[in-house]
Write an enzyme that holds these catalytic residues in place. Structure first.
Site, PDB file in Angstrom:
ATOM      1  N   GLY A   1      59.262  57.020 -11.996  1.00 23.72           N
ATOM      2  CA  GLY A   1      58.719  55.853 -12.903  1.00 23.72           C
ATOM      3  C   GLY A   1      59.602  54.563 -12.894  1.00 23.72           C
ATOM      4  O   GLY A   1      60.864  54.607 -12.485  1.00 23.72           O
TER       5      GLY A   1
ATOM      6  N   ASP B   1      75.697  58.506 -10.031  1.00 20.86           N
ATOM      7  CA  ASP B   1      74.688  59.502  -9.892  1.00 20.86           C
ATOM      8  C   ASP B   1      73.822  59.373  -8.879  1.00 20.86           C
ATOM      9  O   ASP B   1      73.264  58.315  -8.693  1.00 20.86           O
ATOM     10  CB  ASP B   1      74.264  60.044 -11.039  1.00 20.86           C
TER      11      ASP B   1
ATOM     12  N   PRO C   1      65.922  53.576 -15.754  1.00 22.85           N
ATOM     13  CA  PRO C   1      65.224  54.751 -14.955  1.00 22.85           C
ATOM     14  C   PRO C   1      65.061  54.201 -13.639  1.00 22.85           C
ATOM     15  O   PRO C   1      64.418  55.357 -12.767  1.00 22.85           O
ATOM     16  CB  PRO C   1      63.797  54.725 -15.847  1.00 22.85           C
TER      17      PRO C   1
ATOM     18  N   THR D   1      65.952  54.913 -21.432  1.00 23.99           N
ATOM     19  CA  THR D   1      65.832  56.425 -21.022  1.00 23.99           C
ATOM     20  C   THR D   1      64.563  56.374 -20.148  1.00 23.99           C
ATOM     21  O   THR D   1      63.640  55.759 -20.560  1.00 23.99           O
ATOM     22  CB  THR D   1      65.985  57.101 -22.264  1.00 23.99           C
TER      23      THR D   1
ATOM     24  N   GLY E   1      71.796  57.445 -14.741  1.00 27.71           N
ATOM     25  CA  GLY E   1      70.414  57.208 -14.793  1.00 27.71           C
ATOM     26  C   GLY E   1      69.901  57.153 -16.232  1.00 27.71           C
ATOM     27  O   GLY E   1      70.503  57.854 -17.032  1.00 27.71           O
ATOM     28  N   GLY E   2      69.012  56.344 -16.649  1.00 28.75           N
ATOM     29  CA  GLY E   2      68.473  56.235 -17.747  1.00 28.75           C
ATOM     30  C   GLY E   2      69.560  56.079 -18.822  1.00 28.75           C
ATOM     31  O   GLY E   2      70.218  54.818 -18.902  1.00 28.75           O
ATOM     32  N   ASP E   3      69.589  56.824 -20.103  1.00 25.17           N
ATOM     33  CA  ASP E   3      70.522  56.379 -21.007  1.00 25.17           C
ATOM     34  C   ASP E   3      71.613  57.522 -20.896  1.00 25.17           C
ATOM     35  O   ASP E   3      71.331  58.788 -20.690  1.00 25.17           O
ATOM     36  CB  ASP E   3      69.914  56.713 -22.334  1.00 25.17           C
TER      37      ASP E   3
ATOM     38  N   MET F   1      62.936  67.069 -16.393  1.00 26.09           N
ATOM     39  CA  MET F   1      63.472  68.089 -15.602  1.00 26.09           C
ATOM     40  C   MET F   1      62.422  69.112 -15.713  1.00 26.09           C
ATOM     41  O   MET F   1      62.706  70.347 -15.685  1.00 26.09           O
ATOM     42  CB  MET F   1      64.795  68.591 -15.794  1.00 26.09           C
TER      43      MET F   1
ATOM     44  N   LYS G   1      74.797  64.902  -8.656  1.00 21.43           N
ATOM     45  CA  LYS G   1      74.219  65.696  -9.558  1.00 21.43           C
ATOM     46  C   LYS G   1      74.714  67.263  -9.536  1.00 21.43           C
ATOM     47  O   LYS G   1      74.573  67.558  -8.122  1.00 21.43           O
ATOM     48  CB  LYS G   1      72.842  65.529  -9.372  1.00 21.43           C
TER      49      LYS G   1
END
Ligand code: SAH
Length: 247
Positions: free
Chosen positions: A199, A35, A12, A118, A88-90, A170, A57
């Protein structure tokens, strides 16, 4: 010789939340496609010898349409490159990772998938909100507040369930509609909510309120994307367990 594509979750934000595997592959890559959500500190880990490509994106202006990203991944690998697709994230949680792999299969390009932390796990940890807790929540549900057709038509009645934490990705754009619908379908208006903005990064901000006030709180503080909504009784623990930037 065809190369390979590594679909990698970057976590994240905090670069130290990269897995060892993600870090190793990133430093070995020939080409990296990344991204908007992947932070500068992580991008700076990519060696100068690698070709870095920002693909953005779908919602932003300077981005490639998803089909072109899919084609680009395949063609770069077919040139013999070790290609890292960094998300980003998972990659398998609201990341369209599946769509990109389907194209690679059609093109006969080999791939591997590396999971990432994530946003739900990262934001919850850094905000001090356990997503489950024996006293408050026995299940947790990840949702997107932004559907493919642009609406926010979620299965509301299933979301108003006791002892369940909701994590909405989102969800900022549709926040008014989301909060009003949850109340309409029976959620108590004082249900605790947290908005976690950026975060795990140094700019993280956390706003706690209740579902009937969350939209106003977001407006007053000019909450911005990327932001995650955490809804449920577990949010009351934030007060006690908050640690990031504190010690
Ligand atoms: N694959 C990603 C999610 C991509 S969807 C993952 O597993 O985390 C993009 C949404 O994720 C954002 O709109 C936001 O809701 C959430 N998100 C991603 N990074 C975030 C962060 N650092 N802080 C808060 N929310 C974040």
């Amino acid at each position: 010789m065809t190369g390979k594509v590594y679909l990698i979750g970057a976590g994240p934000g905090d670069p130290e939340l990269l897995t060892l595997k993600a870090h190793r592959l990133l430093t070995q890559a020939d080409v990296v496609l990344y991204d908007r959500l992947v932070g500068k500190e992580i991008i700076s880990l990519i060696p100068d010898t690698a070709e870095k490509m920002y693909v953005g994106k779908a919602k932003s202006l300077h981005s490639l349409p998803q089909e072109e990203i899919n084609t680009l991944l395949a063609s770069k690998a077919k040139e013999g490159n070790m290609v890292v697709r960094l998300k980003g994230g998972d990659p398998f949680i609201f990341g369209r990772g599946g769509e990109e792999l389907e194209e690679l299969i059609e093109e006969g390009v080999p791939f591997e998938v590396v999971p990432g932390v994530t946003a739900a796990a990262g934001c919850a940890a850094y905000a001090g909100i356990p997503l489950t807790h024996r006293d408050y929540a026995q299940s947790v549900r990840f949702l997107t507040g932004h559907l493919k057709d642009g609406t926010t038509d979620l299965p509301w009645d299933e979301l108003v369930h006791p002892a369940q934490t909701l994590v909405i990705y989102m969800g900022l754009t549709g926040l008014k509609e989301i909060s009003e619908s949850l109340i309409k379908f029976g959620m108590k208006p004082t249900m605790p909510v947290a908005i976690v903005e950026k975060g795990t990064t140094k700019e993280q901000r956390v706003f706690t309120s209740t579902i009937n006030k969350v939209y106003d709180v977001a407006m007053q503080n000019e909450a911005k994307s990327p932001a995650l909504l955490i809804i449920g009784e577990v949010v009351t623990l934030q007060n006690k367990l908050e640690w990031y930037g504190k010690y």
